[in-house]
Write a protein that holds these residues in place. Structure first.
Motif, PDB file in Angstrom:
ATOM      1  N   ASN A   1      10.974   7.507  -5.099  1.00  0.00           N
ATOM      2  CA  ASN A   1      10.163   7.416  -6.305  1.00  0.00           C
ATOM      3  C   ASN A   1       8.812   6.828  -5.926  1.00  0.00           C
ATOM      4  OD1 ASN A   1      10.599   4.586  -6.070  1.00  0.00           O
ATOM      5  ND2 ASN A   1      12.434   4.733  -7.361  1.00  0.00           N
ATOM      6  N   ASP A   2       7.973   6.580  -6.917  1.00  0.00           N
ATOM      7  CA  ASP A   2       6.628   6.097  -6.619  1.00  0.00           C
ATOM      8  C   ASP A   2       6.633   4.688  -6.042  1.00  0.00           C
ATOM      9  OD1 ASP A   2       5.645   8.487  -7.522  1.00  0.00           O
ATOM     10  OD2 ASP A   2       4.978   7.732  -9.466  1.00  0.00           O
ATOM     11  N   ALA A   3       7.559   3.842  -6.500  1.00  0.00           N
ATOM     12  CA  ALA A   3       7.640   2.493  -5.941  1.00  0.00           C
ATOM     13  C   ALA A   3       7.969   2.560  -4.455  1.00  0.00           C
ATOM     14  CB  ALA A   3       8.690   1.671  -6.687  1.00  0.00           C
ATOM     15  N   ALA A   4       8.958   3.388  -4.108  1.00  0.00           N
ATOM     16  CA  ALA A   4       9.319   3.541  -2.697  1.00  0.00           C
ATOM     17  C   ALA A   4       8.169   4.146  -1.903  1.00  0.00           C
ATOM     18  CB  ALA A   4      10.569   4.403  -2.571  1.00  0.00           C
ATOM     19  N   ALA A   5       7.343   4.985  -2.535  1.00  0.00           N
ATOM     20  CA  ALA A   5       6.199   5.581  -1.833  1.00  0.00           C
ATOM     21  C   ALA A   5       5.216   4.498  -1.384  1.00  0.00           C
ATOM     22  CB  ALA A   5       5.510   6.600  -2.733  1.00  0.00           C
ATOM     23  N   PHE A   6       4.984   3.487  -2.232  1.00  0.00           N
ATOM     24  CA  PHE A   6       4.149   2.352  -1.822  1.00  0.00           C
ATOM     25  C   PHE A   6       4.738   1.687  -0.587  1.00  0.00           C
ATOM     26  CE2 PHE A   6       2.592   2.440  -6.245  1.00  0.00           C
ATOM     27  CZ  PHE A   6       1.258   2.091  -6.085  1.00  0.00           C
ATOM     28  N   GLU A   7       6.047   1.485  -0.604  1.00  0.00           N
ATOM     29  CA  GLU A   7       6.708   0.797   0.506  1.00  0.00           C
ATOM     30  C   GLU A   7       6.662   1.636   1.776  1.00  0.00           C
ATOM     31  OE1 GLU A   7       9.819  -1.411  -2.579  1.00  0.00           O
ATOM     32  OE2 GLU A   7      10.487   0.278  -1.350  1.00  0.00           O
ATOM     33  N   VAL A   8       6.827   2.955   1.635  1.00  0.00           N
ATOM     34  CA  VAL A   8       6.745   3.846   2.792  1.00  0.00           C
ATOM     35  C   VAL A   8       5.343   3.800   3.398  1.00  0.00           C
ATOM     36  CG1 VAL A   8       6.788   6.270   3.503  1.00  0.00           C
ATOM     37  CG2 VAL A   8       8.601   5.374   2.035  1.00  0.00           C
ATOM     38  N   ALA A   9       4.327   3.762   2.549  1.00  0.00           N
ATOM     39  CA  ALA A   9       2.948   3.697   3.047  1.00  0.00           C
ATOM     40  C   ALA A   9       2.734   2.433   3.882  1.00  0.00           C
ATOM     41  CB  ALA A   9       1.968   3.741   1.880  1.00  0.00           C
ATOM     42  N   GLU A  10       3.239   1.302   3.395  1.00  0.00           N
ATOM     43  CA  GLU A  10       3.110   0.059   4.158  1.00  0.00           C
ATOM     44  C   GLU A  10       3.927   0.113   5.443  1.00  0.00           C
ATOM     45  OE1 GLU A  10       1.098  -2.616   3.497  1.00  0.00           O
ATOM     46  OE2 GLU A  10       0.277  -1.262   1.977  1.00  0.00           O
ATOM     47  N   ALA A  11       5.110   0.745   5.385  1.00  0.00           N
ATOM     48  CA  ALA A  11       5.944   0.883   6.583  1.00  0.00           C
ATOM     49  C   ALA A  11       5.236   1.721   7.641  1.00  0.00           C
ATOM     50  CB  ALA A  11       7.284   1.512   6.216  1.00  0.00           C
ATOM     51  N   CYS A  12       4.580   2.775   7.208  1.00  0.00           N
ATOM     52  CA  CYS A  12       3.851   3.629   8.158  1.00  0.00           C
ATOM     53  C   CYS A  12       2.760   2.840   8.881  1.00  0.00           C
ATOM     54  CB  CYS A  12       3.247   4.825   7.427  1.00  0.00           C
ATOM     55  SG  CYS A  12       4.444   6.097   6.955  1.00  0.00           S
ATOM     56  N   LYS A  13       2.067   1.987   8.158  1.00  0.00           N
ATOM     57  CA  LYS A  13       1.016   1.171   8.788  1.00  0.00           C
ATOM     58  C   LYS A  13       1.602   0.291   9.883  1.00  0.00           C
ATOM     59  CE  LYS A  13      -1.716   0.936   4.509  1.00  0.00           C
ATOM     60  NZ  LYS A  13      -2.230   0.028   3.438  1.00  0.00           N
ATOM     61  N   LEU A  14       2.808  -0.237   9.648  1.00  0.00           N
ATOM     62  CA  LEU A  14       3.454  -1.076  10.661  1.00  0.00           C
ATOM     63  C   LEU A  14       3.780  -0.287  11.917  1.00  0.00           C
ATOM     64  CD1 LEU A  14       5.907  -3.101   8.373  1.00  0.00           C
ATOM     65  CD2 LEU A  14       3.761  -3.916   9.396  1.00  0.00           C
ATOM     66  N   LEU A  15       3.948   1.038  11.761  1.00  0.00           N
ATOM     67  CA  LEU A  15       4.283   1.905  12.894  1.00  0.00           C
ATOM     68  C   LEU A  15       3.056   2.625  13.437  1.00  0.00           C
ATOM     69  CD1 LEU A  15       7.592   3.440  11.464  1.00  0.00           C
ATOM     70  CD2 LEU A  15       7.359   1.569  13.113  1.00  0.00           C
ATOM     71  N   ASP A  16       1.880   2.165  13.018  1.00  0.00           N
ATOM     72  CA  ASP A  16       0.611   2.757  13.466  1.00  0.00           C
ATOM     73  C   ASP A  16       0.502   4.229  13.052  1.00  0.00           C
ATOM     74  OD1 ASP A  16      -1.905   2.523  14.618  1.00  0.00           O
ATOM     75  OD2 ASP A  16      -1.232   3.271  16.567  1.00  0.00           O
ATOM     76  N   ILE A  17       1.023   4.522  11.870  1.00  0.00           N
ATOM     77  CA  ILE A  17       0.888   5.852  11.264  1.00  0.00           C
ATOM     78  C   ILE A  17       0.016   5.682  10.032  1.00  0.00           C
ATOM     79  CG2 ILE A  17       2.102   7.784  10.185  1.00  0.00           C
ATOM     80  CD1 ILE A  17       4.597   6.923  11.770  1.00  0.00           C
ATOM     81  N   LYS A  18      -1.087   6.403   9.960  1.00  0.00           N
ATOM     82  CA  LYS A  18      -2.045   6.205   8.877  1.00  0.00           C
ATOM     83  C   LYS A  18      -1.704   7.105   7.681  1.00  0.00           C
ATOM     84  CE  LYS A  18      -5.808   5.064  12.068  1.00  0.00           C
ATOM     85  NZ  LYS A  18      -7.162   5.465  12.572  1.00  0.00           N
ATOM     86  N   PRO A  19      -1.315   6.507   6.543  1.00  0.00           N
ATOM     87  CA  PRO A  19      -1.070   7.315   5.341  1.00  0.00           C
ATOM     88  C   PRO A  19      -2.348   8.032   4.908  1.00  0.00           C
ATOM     89  CG  PRO A  19      -0.213   5.083   5.081  1.00  0.00           C
ATOM     90  CD  PRO A  19      -1.053   5.072   6.319  1.00  0.00           C
ATOM     91  N   GLY A  20      -2.196   9.289   4.558  1.00  0.00           N
ATOM     92  CA  GLY A  20      -3.358  10.068   4.134  1.00  0.00           C
ATOM     93  C   GLY A  20      -4.074  10.761   5.269  1.00  0.00           C
ATOM     94  N   GLU A  21      -3.879  10.268   6.493  1.00  0.00           N
ATOM     95  CA  GLU A  21      -4.486  10.900   7.663  1.00  0.00           C
ATOM     96  C   GLU A  21      -3.413  11.503   8.564  1.00  0.00           C
ATOM     97  OE1 GLU A  21      -7.289   8.469   9.744  1.00  0.00           O
ATOM     98  OE2 GLU A  21      -8.102   7.582   7.905  1.00  0.00           O
TER      99      GLU A  21
END
Length: 318
Positions: free
Chosen positions: A222-242
């Motif tokens: 859901n949208d709440a989990a999407a926020f969390e996934v975006a932050e998780a990606c940053k921790l893995l050096d994966i840029k959300p949106g890019e």
């Protein structure tokens, strides 16, 4: 005490059997955005449409009634029952047995023995996956953050899996195994909860990234989990949106407390059409025509309401 008699005291009244109510001083949209807000939206529009159809609407907190209270309600012979959440199936069957028209809002179980109305999760996820494919995605990951036991197979999540697999099969895209992540909400500030859940999700993503590499799109629960996934990606050096596009579900990204701590927006989300679900419950209950352009009927009893894709950048339905 004497057993209540069948006096038809509620003739002309549709009883809305709910689990949650709007408690005084409780802003459901912001404090508990998601399921609670969706339930309230469904109930609100069911109430309104019942009144528009010439009936009174009576909200009943079913979980707070004891057995005598439940029997009393059925004995008053309301014009109809609308089960909004988690009403025991035997109660619904008893209502039908004594001739009270009954319908259920049920995304948990479409086999209650009474007519049911629910959002079409299979169709919604198929459309969301198709959108990703149409925009060039080949590696599309489902990341299901679920509360409670990971062994709890939620019917609506199974429906979403089917929609995803159908879209992949039709487009000859290799489906990726879904990641299921325990999602335990506790009473803590939203920013702390966001970062705690993001760290959990990042841990579960590590193995997938190692085995499959970076993905094009992540489909969040859901949208709440999407926020969390975006932050998780940053921790893995994966840029959300890019590096990756993150899709949400439920269309409440701007209402959730996470939005106060992040500028993230999902690339796409899905509106489950809760207002139409509410109206459809009353139409089915009263035998009135449903909106055939947005509601399909399966097995003559189950009515699925078509969700809409939402582009948060434009805030438009597709």
């Amino acid at each position: 005490t004497e057993n209540p008699k069948d006096v038809s005291a509620l003739e002309g009244v549709i009883a809305m059997l709910g689990e949650r109510g709007m408690r005084q001083g409780f802003d459901v949209e912001h404090e508990n955005a998601g399921t609670a807000a969706a339930d309230w939206d469904v109930e609100q529009h069911a109430n309104l449409h019942a009144i528009e159809s010439g009936y009174h609407a009576l909200g009943v907190q079913w979980q707070r009634l004891n057995n005598d209270g439940g029997r009393w309600l059925l004995a008053q012979r309301p014009a109809g029952l609308v089960a909004l959440r988690n009403v025991a199936p035997d109660v619904l069957r008893q209502a039908v047995k004594i001739g009270i028209p009954t319908v259920a809002f049920s995304e948990l179980n479409l086999a209650l023995g009474v007519p049911c109305v629910a959002s079409d999760h299979c169709g919604g996820m198929k459309a969301l996956t198709q959108h990703a494919i149409d925009h060039g995605a080949n590696k599309i990951l489902r990341l299901w953050a679920v509360s409670g036991s990971l062994d709890n197979r939620r019917p609506w999540l199974g429906q979403r899996d089917r929609g995803y697999l159908q879209a992949c099969q039709e487009n000859k895209i290799q489906p990726l195994p879904a990641i299921r992540v325990p999602h335990n909400l506790i009473n803590e500030p939203a920013d702390q909860q966001l970062h705690r859940n993001a760290r959990t999700i990042a841990g579960y993503m590590l193995e997938h990234v190692r085995d499959h590499g970076k993905m094009d799109v992540i489909l969040a629960t859901n949208d709440a989990a999407a926020f969390e996934v975006a932050e998780a990606c940053k921790l893995l050096d994966i840029k959300p949106g890019e590096d990756v596009a993150i899709y949400g579900y439920d269309n409440f990204y701007d209402l959730h407390p996470y939005s106060q701590h992040s500028t993230f927006k999902p690339v796409m989300t899905v509106d489950k059409s809760n207002s139409l679900i509410g109206r459809t419950l009353i139409d089915v209950l009263l035998g009135q025509p449903t909106d055939s352009s947005h509601v399909t009927c399966q097995d003559k009893t189950n009515h699925l309401v078509k969700p809409a894709l939402i582009d948060p950048a434009n805030s438009t339905a597709q």
